[in-house]
Motif scaffolding. Sequence first.
Motif, mmCIF file in Angstrom:
data_model
loop_
_atom_site.group_PDB
_atom_site.id
_atom_site.type_symbol
_atom_site.label_atom_id
_atom_site.label_comp_id
_atom_site.label_asym_id
_atom_site.label_seq_id
_atom_site.Cartn_x
_atom_site.Cartn_y
_atom_site.Cartn_z
ATOM 1 N N ALA A 97 -13.278 36.511 2.046
ATOM 2 C CA ALA A 97 -12.530 36.345 1.044
ATOM 3 C C ALA A 97 -12.796 34.891 0.426
ATOM 4 N N LEU A 98 -13.220 34.888 -0.742
ATOM 5 C CA LEU A 98 -13.360 33.513 -1.411
ATOM 6 C C LEU A 98 -12.668 33.183 -2.761
ATOM 7 N N THR A 99 -12.648 32.027 -3.064
ATOM 8 C CA THR A 99 -12.301 31.912 -4.338
ATOM 9 C C THR A 99 -13.283 30.715 -4.826
ATOM 10 N N CYS A 100 -14.088 31.098 -5.811
ATOM 11 C CA CYS A 100 -15.169 30.266 -6.113
ATOM 12 C C CYS A 100 -14.731 29.658 -7.582
ATOM 13 N N LEU A 101 -15.009 28.269 -7.667
ATOM 14 C CA LEU A 101 -14.732 27.579 -8.736
ATOM 15 C C LEU A 101 -15.567 26.743 -9.293
ATOM 16 N N SER A 102 -15.405 26.297 -10.857
ATOM 17 C CA SER A 102 -16.516 25.652 -11.516
ATOM 18 C C SER A 102 -16.126 24.213 -11.203
ATOM 19 N N PRO A 103 -17.127 23.237 -11.781
ATOM 20 C CA PRO A 103 -16.728 21.729 -11.456
ATOM 21 C C PRO A 103 -15.467 21.155 -12.154
ATOM 22 N N GLU A 104 -14.729 22.143 -12.902
ATOM 23 C CA GLU A 104 -13.683 21.829 -13.790
ATOM 24 C C GLU A 104 -12.388 22.643 -13.177
ATOM 25 N N LEU A 105 -12.715 23.036 -11.932
ATOM 26 C CA LEU A 105 -11.748 23.735 -11.428
ATOM 27 C C LEU A 105 -11.346 24.881 -11.946
ATOM 28 N N ASP A 106 -12.138 25.500 -12.728
ATOM 29 C CA ASP A 106 -11.799 26.990 -13.228
ATOM 30 C C ASP A 106 -12.320 28.122 -12.420
ATOM 31 N N VAL A 107 -11.592 29.216 -12.323
ATOM 32 C CA VAL A 107 -11.900 30.385 -11.621
ATOM 33 C C VAL A 107 -13.248 30.918 -12.087
ATOM 34 N N ALA A 108 -14.504 30.884 -11.110
ATOM 35 C CA ALA A 108 -15.438 31.540 -11.628
ATOM 36 C C ALA A 108 -15.739 32.855 -10.964
ATOM 37 N N GLY A 109 -14.770 33.163 -10.001
ATOM 38 C CA GLY A 109 -15.074 34.261 -9.369
ATOM 39 C C GLY A 109 -14.344 34.315 -7.899
ATOM 40 N N VAL A 110 -13.806 35.746 -7.527
ATOM 41 C CA VAL A 110 -12.910 35.772 -6.177
ATOM 42 C C VAL A 110 -13.388 36.974 -5.638
ATOM 43 N N MET A 111 -13.673 36.753 -4.176
ATOM 44 C CA MET A 111 -14.344 37.863 -3.430
ATOM 45 C C MET A 111 -13.287 38.296 -2.592
ATOM 46 N N VAL A 112 -12.874 39.555 -2.462
ATOM 47 C CA VAL A 112 -11.886 40.004 -1.683
ATOM 48 C C VAL A 112 -12.471 41.016 -0.648
ATOM 49 N N ASP A 113 -12.580 40.944 0.655
ATOM 50 C CA ASP A 113 -13.217 41.600 1.695
ATOM 51 C C ASP A 113 -14.708 42.067 1.205
ATOM 52 N N GLY A 114 -15.341 41.169 0.750
ATOM 53 C CA GLY A 114 -16.819 41.400 0.263
ATOM 54 C C GLY A 114 -17.043 41.817 -0.825
ATOM 55 N N GLN A 115 -16.174 42.084 -1.901
ATOM 56 C CA GLN A 115 -16.194 42.648 -3.118
ATOM 57 C C GLN A 115 -15.915 41.317 -4.038
ATOM 58 N N LEU A 116 -16.743 41.082 -4.870
ATOM 59 C CA LEU A 116 -16.756 39.905 -5.835
ATOM 60 C C LEU A 116 -16.356 40.434 -7.165
ATOM 61 N N PHE A 117 -15.337 39.827 -7.602
ATOM 62 C CA PHE A 117 -14.737 40.012 -8.914
ATOM 63 C C PHE A 117 -14.943 38.886 -9.961
ATOM 64 N N ALA A 118 -15.302 39.148 -10.957
ATOM 65 C CA ALA A 118 -15.541 37.917 -12.146
ATOM 66 C C ALA A 118 -14.469 37.942 -13.008
ATOM 67 N N PRO A 119 -14.233 36.685 -13.796
ATOM 68 C CA PRO A 119 -13.116 36.583 -14.536
ATOM 69 C C PRO A 119 -13.330 37.601 -15.755
#
Length: 390
Positions: A365-387
């Motif tokens: 489970a990952l929360t992936c962010l841009s340099p501006e701290l915007d959400v760039a992606g969220v992984m849940v149990d290996g599945q990556l979701f995009a904004p």
Amino acid sequence: MSSIDPQSPTRIVANRLYDGIADEPVRDRLIEIADGRITAIRPATAQDAREGATREFDMVAPGFIDLQINGAGDTQFNFNPDAQALGRIAQGARQGGTAYLLPTFITAPGRDYARAISAVETAIAQGVPGILGVHLEGPFLSQRRPGIHDPSAIRTIDAEDLDALTTAQAGAVLLTVAPEDLPEGALARLTSAGVRVFAGHTEATADQIDQAESEGLVGVTHLFNAMSQMTGREPGVVGATLASRGLFAGIIADGHHVDWRNIAIATRAMPDRLCLVTDAMLTLAGQETGFELHGVAIQLRDGRLTNSEGRLAGAHVSMIESLRNMLDNGICDLAQAVKMATANPARALGLEGEVGVLRPGCRAALTCLSPELDVAGVMVDGQLFAPLPG
């Protein structure tokens, strides 16, 4: 968020990785994923970014965990307690960086909460991404601190309730109660069965909170709100929580529920026990700007959800906004804010070996962010979701 593609990446390159443990990030790390778990974290090479099934992000943190969210995406859990509604709420929460959530069902008549438990059990069985358990906020609260809850539905817990709650198979079960109104032995029975009991909407004294903690009380719901306050000779729920060495607490960092100076005090007093929560309602990541709750009209104005008297009715804030608010108001640094969104809530649920940190063996489970701290992606149990666009 919508899934990027059916074949989610099995390798994530993080330019900066906050693992939920260290006070500083590490740079240029490759996270390897298989079967929904993190299998390795190692230094990344130039070749890694060029290989297939790899995605690169500026910043990667453990997936954010929201212990208290009532709704999102024009969907309110109390209005639609079913698995489909939970999927919509989770999707709305992911727009703000949340990987895992405890959908929160507030005070309702009788044993309506059983519908919430059933919905979460079904959602978990169906594999709805991100549903970690359920938060039942009531109906076992104090009539003296109802907040926006329906006072007519607040009541004392009974034997049938205890049977239902201690046998629920809904993942992590968090129950908010007024501990001073619980019958003798009820708290110990709940906690011995694995229910994570928090105090909230409570007029308890500090001594009553100390006693409840000795019987297994784990934490406090939305610290400072709807609870007895700290005074010179009676610390109340707030003082007992700040003085405790073990109690966790959720806190709403939206600039409306709690003064920033109080948030700063709590952050310094309990850095490893304070958890960012949204307390969000259906307006989050949605189109609606008003709804009815217990027959009372609630409106969203200037980022505040209130009734006609100005009483707050939940919040309109996401986890990433809460994190940015902590930084913008000088409360703490980024590493500490990440812990409050990840490792601390995981520990509050007793799930620190599964979620909330980035290390091999944990759920991916990952929360992936841009340099501006915007959400760039969220992984849940290996599945990556995009904004979602817009």
